[in-house]
Design a protein around this motif. Structure first.
Motif, PDB file in Angstrom:
ATOM      1  N   MET A 380       0.813  -1.224   0.000  1.00  0.00           N
ATOM      2  CA  MET A 380       0.000   0.000   0.000  1.00  0.00           C
ATOM      3  C   MET A 380       0.842   1.267   0.000  1.00  0.00           C
ATOM      4  O   MET A 380       0.371   2.333  -0.398  1.00  0.00           O
ATOM      5  CB  MET A 380      -0.912   0.013   1.235  1.00  0.00           C
ATOM      6  N   SER A 381       2.104   1.199   0.445  1.00  0.00           N
ATOM      7  CA  SER A 381       2.899   2.411   0.667  1.00  0.00           C
ATOM      8  C   SER A 381       3.250   3.152  -0.617  1.00  0.00           C
ATOM      9  O   SER A 381       3.576   4.333  -0.581  1.00  0.00           O
ATOM     10  CB  SER A 381       4.195   2.062   1.408  1.00  0.00           C
ATOM     11  N   THR A 382       3.180   2.475  -1.754  1.00  0.00           N
ATOM     12  CA  THR A 382       3.579   3.124  -3.010  1.00  0.00           C
ATOM     13  C   THR A 382       2.423   3.823  -3.715  1.00  0.00           C
ATOM     14  O   THR A 382       2.651   4.567  -4.668  1.00  0.00           O
ATOM     15  CB  THR A 382       4.172   2.068  -3.955  1.00  0.00           C
ATOM     16  N   SER A 383       1.204   3.609  -3.288  1.00  0.00           N
ATOM     17  CA  SER A 383       0.061   4.215  -3.973  1.00  0.00           C
ATOM     18  C   SER A 383      -0.024   5.707  -3.660  1.00  0.00           C
ATOM     19  O   SER A 383       0.164   6.125  -2.519  1.00  0.00           O
ATOM     20  CB  SER A 383      -1.238   3.524  -3.540  1.00  0.00           C
ATOM     21  N   PRO A 384      -0.299   6.554  -4.669  1.00  0.00           N
ATOM     22  CA  PRO A 384      -0.363   8.003  -4.428  1.00  0.00           C
ATOM     23  C   PRO A 384      -1.591   8.397  -3.634  1.00  0.00           C
ATOM     24  O   PRO A 384      -2.626   7.735  -3.702  1.00  0.00           O
ATOM     25  CB  PRO A 384      -0.421   8.582  -5.853  1.00  0.00           C
ATOM     26  N   LEU A 385      -1.460   9.482  -2.867  1.00  0.00           N
ATOM     27  CA  LEU A 385      -2.606  10.005  -2.126  1.00  0.00           C
ATOM     28  C   LEU A 385      -3.493  10.787  -3.067  1.00  0.00           C
ATOM     29  O   LEU A 385      -3.010  11.526  -3.926  1.00  0.00           O
ATOM     30  CB  LEU A 385      -2.131  10.916  -0.986  1.00  0.00           C
ATOM     31  N   SER A 386      -4.780  10.654  -2.902  1.00  0.00           N
ATOM     32  CA  SER A 386      -5.711  11.370  -3.779  1.00  0.00           C
ATOM     33  C   SER A 386      -6.727  12.119  -2.941  1.00  0.00           C
ATOM     34  O   SER A 386      -7.239  11.599  -1.956  1.00  0.00           O
ATOM     35  CB  SER A 386      -6.431  10.395  -4.715  1.00  0.00           C
ATOM     36  N   VAL A 387      -6.989  13.352  -3.342  1.00  0.00           N
ATOM     37  CA  VAL A 387      -8.031  14.151  -2.703  1.00  0.00           C
ATOM     38  C   VAL A 387      -9.213  14.206  -3.657  1.00  0.00           C
ATOM     39  O   VAL A 387      -9.115  14.793  -4.741  1.00  0.00           O
ATOM     40  CB  VAL A 387      -7.527  15.571  -2.371  1.00  0.00           C
ATOM     41  N   VAL A 388     -10.291  13.553  -3.276  1.00  0.00           N
ATOM     42  CA  VAL A 388     -11.470  13.500  -4.142  1.00  0.00           C
ATOM     43  C   VAL A 388     -12.310  14.757  -3.917  1.00  0.00           C
ATOM     44  O   VAL A 388     -12.767  15.019  -2.803  1.00  0.00           O
ATOM     45  CB  VAL A 388     -12.305  12.235  -3.845  1.00  0.00           C
ATOM     46  N   ALA A 389     -12.488  15.529  -4.972  1.00  0.00           N
ATOM     47  CA  ALA A 389     -13.294  16.747  -4.866  1.00  0.00           C
ATOM     48  C   ALA A 389     -14.763  16.369  -4.690  1.00  0.00           C
ATOM     49  O   ALA A 389     -15.282  15.500  -5.385  1.00  0.00           O
ATOM     50  CB  ALA A 389     -13.113  17.595  -6.115  1.00  0.00           C
ATOM     51  N   SER A 390     -15.425  17.000  -3.733  1.00  0.00           N
ATOM     52  CA  SER A 390     -16.830  16.686  -3.490  1.00  0.00           C
ATOM     53  C   SER A 390     -17.701  17.273  -4.597  1.00  0.00           C
ATOM     54  O   SER A 390     -17.563  18.436  -4.964  1.00  0.00           O
ATOM     55  CB  SER A 390     -17.261  17.254  -2.133  1.00  0.00           C
ATOM     56  N   LYS A 391     -18.574  16.439  -5.124  1.00  0.00           N
ATOM     57  CA  LYS A 391     -19.467  16.887  -6.194  1.00  0.00           C
ATOM     58  C   LYS A 391     -20.712  17.524  -5.592  1.00  0.00           C
ATOM     59  O   LYS A 391     -21.207  17.092  -4.560  1.00  0.00           O
ATOM     60  CB  LYS A 391     -19.858  15.699  -7.062  1.00  0.00           C
ATOM     61  N   SER A 392     -21.203  18.550  -6.255  1.00  0.00           N
ATOM     62  CA  SER A 392     -22.407  19.225  -5.778  1.00  0.00           C
ATOM     63  C   SER A 392     -23.619  18.307  -5.946  1.00  0.00           C
ATOM     64  O   SER A 392     -23.799  17.680  -6.984  1.00  0.00           O
ATOM     65  CB  SER A 392     -22.633  20.520  -6.567  1.00  0.00           C
ATOM     66  N   ASN A 399     -27.300  18.487   0.353  1.00  0.00           N
ATOM     67  CA  ASN A 399     -27.399  19.656  -0.522  1.00  0.00           C
ATOM     68  C   ASN A 399     -27.006  20.951   0.178  1.00  0.00           C
ATOM     69  O   ASN A 399     -27.403  22.037  -0.238  1.00  0.00           O
ATOM     70  CB  ASN A 399     -28.828  19.779  -1.069  1.00  0.00           C
ATOM     71  N   ALA A 400     -26.217  20.864   1.244  1.00  0.00           N
ATOM     72  CA  ALA A 400     -25.742  22.062   1.951  1.00  0.00           C
ATOM     73  C   ALA A 400     -24.225  22.072   1.950  1.00  0.00           C
ATOM     74  O   ALA A 400     -23.574  21.029   2.089  1.00  0.00           O
ATOM     75  CB  ALA A 400     -26.267  22.087   3.382  1.00  0.00           C
ATOM     76  N   PHE A 401     -23.636  23.259   1.772  1.00  0.00           N
ATOM     77  CA  PHE A 401     -22.183  23.396   1.699  1.00  0.00           C
ATOM     78  C   PHE A 401     -21.733  24.609   2.483  1.00  0.00           C
ATOM     79  O   PHE A 401     -22.463  25.596   2.587  1.00  0.00           O
ATOM     80  CB  PHE A 401     -21.711  23.548   0.241  1.00  0.00           C
ATOM     81  N   THR A 402     -20.532  24.527   3.028  1.00  0.00           N
ATOM     82  CA  THR A 402     -19.933  25.682   3.696  1.00  0.00           C
ATOM     83  C   THR A 402     -19.030  26.389   2.689  1.00  0.00           C
ATOM     84  O   THR A 402     -18.095  25.774   2.152  1.00  0.00           O
ATOM     85  CB  THR A 402     -19.109  25.248   4.924  1.00  0.00           C
ATOM     86  N   LEU A 403     -19.295  27.653   2.430  1.00  0.00           N
ATOM     87  CA  LEU A 403     -18.510  28.416   1.462  1.00  0.00           C
ATOM     88  C   LEU A 403     -17.264  28.994   2.134  1.00  0.00           C
ATOM     89  O   LEU A 403     -17.109  28.961   3.355  1.00  0.00           O
ATOM     90  CB  LEU A 403     -19.364  29.537   0.869  1.00  0.00           C
ATOM     91  N   ALA A 404     -16.360  29.542   1.320  1.00  0.00           N
ATOM     92  CA  ALA A 404     -15.078  30.042   1.833  1.00  0.00           C
ATOM     93  C   ALA A 404     -15.271  31.128   2.874  1.00  0.00           C
ATOM     94  O   ALA A 404     -14.515  31.200   3.845  1.00  0.00           O
ATOM     95  CB  ALA A 404     -14.241  30.555   0.669  1.00  0.00           C
ATOM     96  N   GLU A 405     -16.297  31.979   2.711  1.00  0.00           N
ATOM     97  CA  GLU A 405     -16.510  33.059   3.664  1.00  0.00           C
ATOM     98  C   GLU A 405     -17.259  32.607   4.919  1.00  0.00           C
ATOM     99  O   GLU A 405     -17.631  33.412   5.761  1.00  0.00           O
ATOM    100  CB  GLU A 405     -17.242  34.228   3.002  1.00  0.00           C
ATOM    101  N   GLY A 406     -17.482  31.301   5.030  1.00  0.00           N
ATOM    102  CA  GLY A 406     -18.103  30.768   6.233  1.00  0.00           C
ATOM    103  C   GLY A 406     -19.613  30.682   6.181  1.00  0.00           C
ATOM    104  O   GLY A 406     -20.246  30.224   7.126  1.00  0.00           O
ATOM    105  N   LYS A 407     -20.212  31.106   5.079  1.00  0.00           N
ATOM    106  CA  LYS A 407     -21.683  31.038   4.975  1.00  0.00           C
ATOM    107  C   LYS A 407     -22.095  29.637   4.561  1.00  0.00           C
ATOM    108  O   LYS A 407     -21.371  28.925   3.874  1.00  0.00           O
ATOM    109  CB  LYS A 407     -22.190  32.059   3.956  1.00  0.00           C
ATOM    110  N   CYS A 408     -23.322  29.270   4.952  1.00  0.00           N
ATOM    111  CA  CYS A 408     -23.828  27.950   4.619  1.00  0.00           C
ATOM    112  C   CYS A 408     -24.775  28.017   3.424  1.00  0.00           C
ATOM    113  O   CYS A 408     -25.641  28.897   3.394  1.00  0.00           O
ATOM    114  CB  CYS A 408     -24.538  27.361   5.841  1.00  0.00           C
TER     115      CYS A 408
END
Length: 408
Positions: A380-392, A399-408
């Motif tokens: 397992m140590s050789t596999s690359p790390l992946s960040v999966v982007a959350s789909k809307s 169906n709720a998201f926290t935006l960069a300015e902290g609003k929901c």
């Protein structure tokens, strides 16, 4: 005892290769956390796995083993940690690829923390490793009735005490004293074990099957359960588990107890728990919620400490002297941990506990389990790390998201 050690410098270098190059170039200091805990890997035997885990605080956080020790029972000494301590010291002295190495903390539950620091267990009269309050013997256990009349321990005093012990050869001292660590602040109280699995579980157990003056009736327990189950469709995917039956409290995991303490408990207990007990629970819930948020933990740190002090004082009145055990007492120190590390999640065992569960799943049979672990970890140590982007998503409850300015 069987023991396998992975060279820490080589392991860190391999972990760095799994991250994007541009991310690594922007970092001048690499921050590490360590965890030491026991893990029973088979239900049918007493075999325990004692790993030393390291967490790389980049995005995403990467956890990997430094040392794996397997034995027929729980460990009685720290000989298995010698190579890991030497590797940590070498990295602190020389850095890694031109980058400085900084240790954030060693995360352990109370028994493991006492073993690592070679101090009294939490059940002793001076069992708290954050203050010098002497416990009181009540109903066959040590309790801590004071909320503010105690002296906080310091790294200097701790090391001086260990030096005297070493000179007089009265008891062994921790090998971790060789590292440039703050033996008090860098061994934080882990809220996963002590607030969630400790305090929250103890409160629910009292409500379900405790003394008559605080116990809920069968109808009230059923009503709370129905409210919990009705919330299942409102729990988004960012929560690891959905709410379940209150009578299954003995099987609840730490994530379920955290969810109840911070989110769902406020809703499902309203107008069912008596006003006194509900206000008492709310003091604990609000204080914990504040300390879990990086901004609120600093802005309202003093208020959260006062809430925890109120919670402990009222615990004695509502549940009795026997209830003031070490886990309840340790809540008064949580505000200092959140202030030192930014929030309670920054020094918790949740990331390590998740990794321990993965380690346990890697063992497929009882034949040479340590060999199985090493082989599969190497693959397992050789596999690359992946960040999966959350789909809307447009469907509830995701169906709720926290935006960069902290609003929901």
């Amino acid at each position: 005892m069987e023991c396998v050690h992975f060279n820490l410098r080589e392991s860190l270098s391999e972990q760095l290769k799994r991250y994007p190059t541009e991310m690594i170039e922007r970092v001048s200091t690499l921050e590490l956390s360590f965890n030491i805990d026991g893990l029973p890997i088979f239900k049918s035997s007493r075999s325990h796995l004692w790993p030393i885990l390291c967490a790389f605080h980049l995005n995403p956080i990467s956890v990997f083993p430094v040392t794996l020790t397997l034995g027929p029972t729980k460990l009685k000494d720290l000989d298995f940690a010698e190579e890991a301590i030497n590797d940590i010291q070498e990295l602190l002295d020389n850095g890694l690829d031109g980058k400085k190495i900084r240790i954030r903390c060693f995360v352990c539950d109370a028994p493991a923390r006492a073993m690592v620091k070679k101090i009294k267990q939490y059940s002793g009269y001076f069992g708290c490793d954050k203050c010098t309050q002497k416990g009181t013997w009540v109903s066959g256990q040590v309790t801590y009735p004071e909320v503010d009349n105690f002296t906080l321990r310091t790294n200097e005093a701790f090391r001086a005490e260990m030096t005297i012990r070493q000179e007089n050869e009265t008891a062994p001292v921790s090998p971790f004293l060789r590292l440039p660590l703050d033996m008090i602040q860098q061994f934080p109280i882990d809220y996963m074990h002590q607030a969630c699995l400790g305090v929250m579980k103890k409160l629910i157990t009292e409500w379900v099957r405790g003394d008559r003056k605080v116990r809920l009736s069968a109808g009230q327990i059923n009503e709370v359960t129905q409210r919990l189950l009705s919330l299942r469709n409102a729990i988004p995917n960012c929560f690891a588990r959905k709410p379940r039956n209150l009578e299954d409290i003995d099987r609840w995991k730490a994530t379920e107890l955290r969810q109840f303490a911070v989110y769902t408990g406020k809703i499902v207990l309203k107008c069912i728990l008596s006003d006194q007990l509900y206000d008492h629970f709310m003091a604990f819930s609000v204080a914990l919620s504040l300390l879990l948020c990086p901004t609120l933990a600093r802005e309202h740190n003093r208020y959260s400490k006062e809430l925890m002090q109120y919670f402990i004082e009222k615990t004695k009145e509502l549940y009795g002297d026997h209830f003031l055990v070490y886990n309840i007492h340790s809540m008064v120190h949580l505000s200092e941990e959140a202030m030192a590390f930014g929030s309670l999640d920054a020094c918790s065992a949740f990331i390590f506990d998740n990794y321990l569960a993965k380690l346990k799943r890697l063992v497929r049979s009882g034949r040479k389990p340590l060999v199985q672990l090493v082989k599969r970890l190497t693959e397992m140590s050789t596999s690359p790390l992946s960040v999966v982007a959350s789909k809307s998503k447009t469907k509830r409850p995701n169906n709720a998201f926290t935006l960069a300015e902290g609003k929901c």
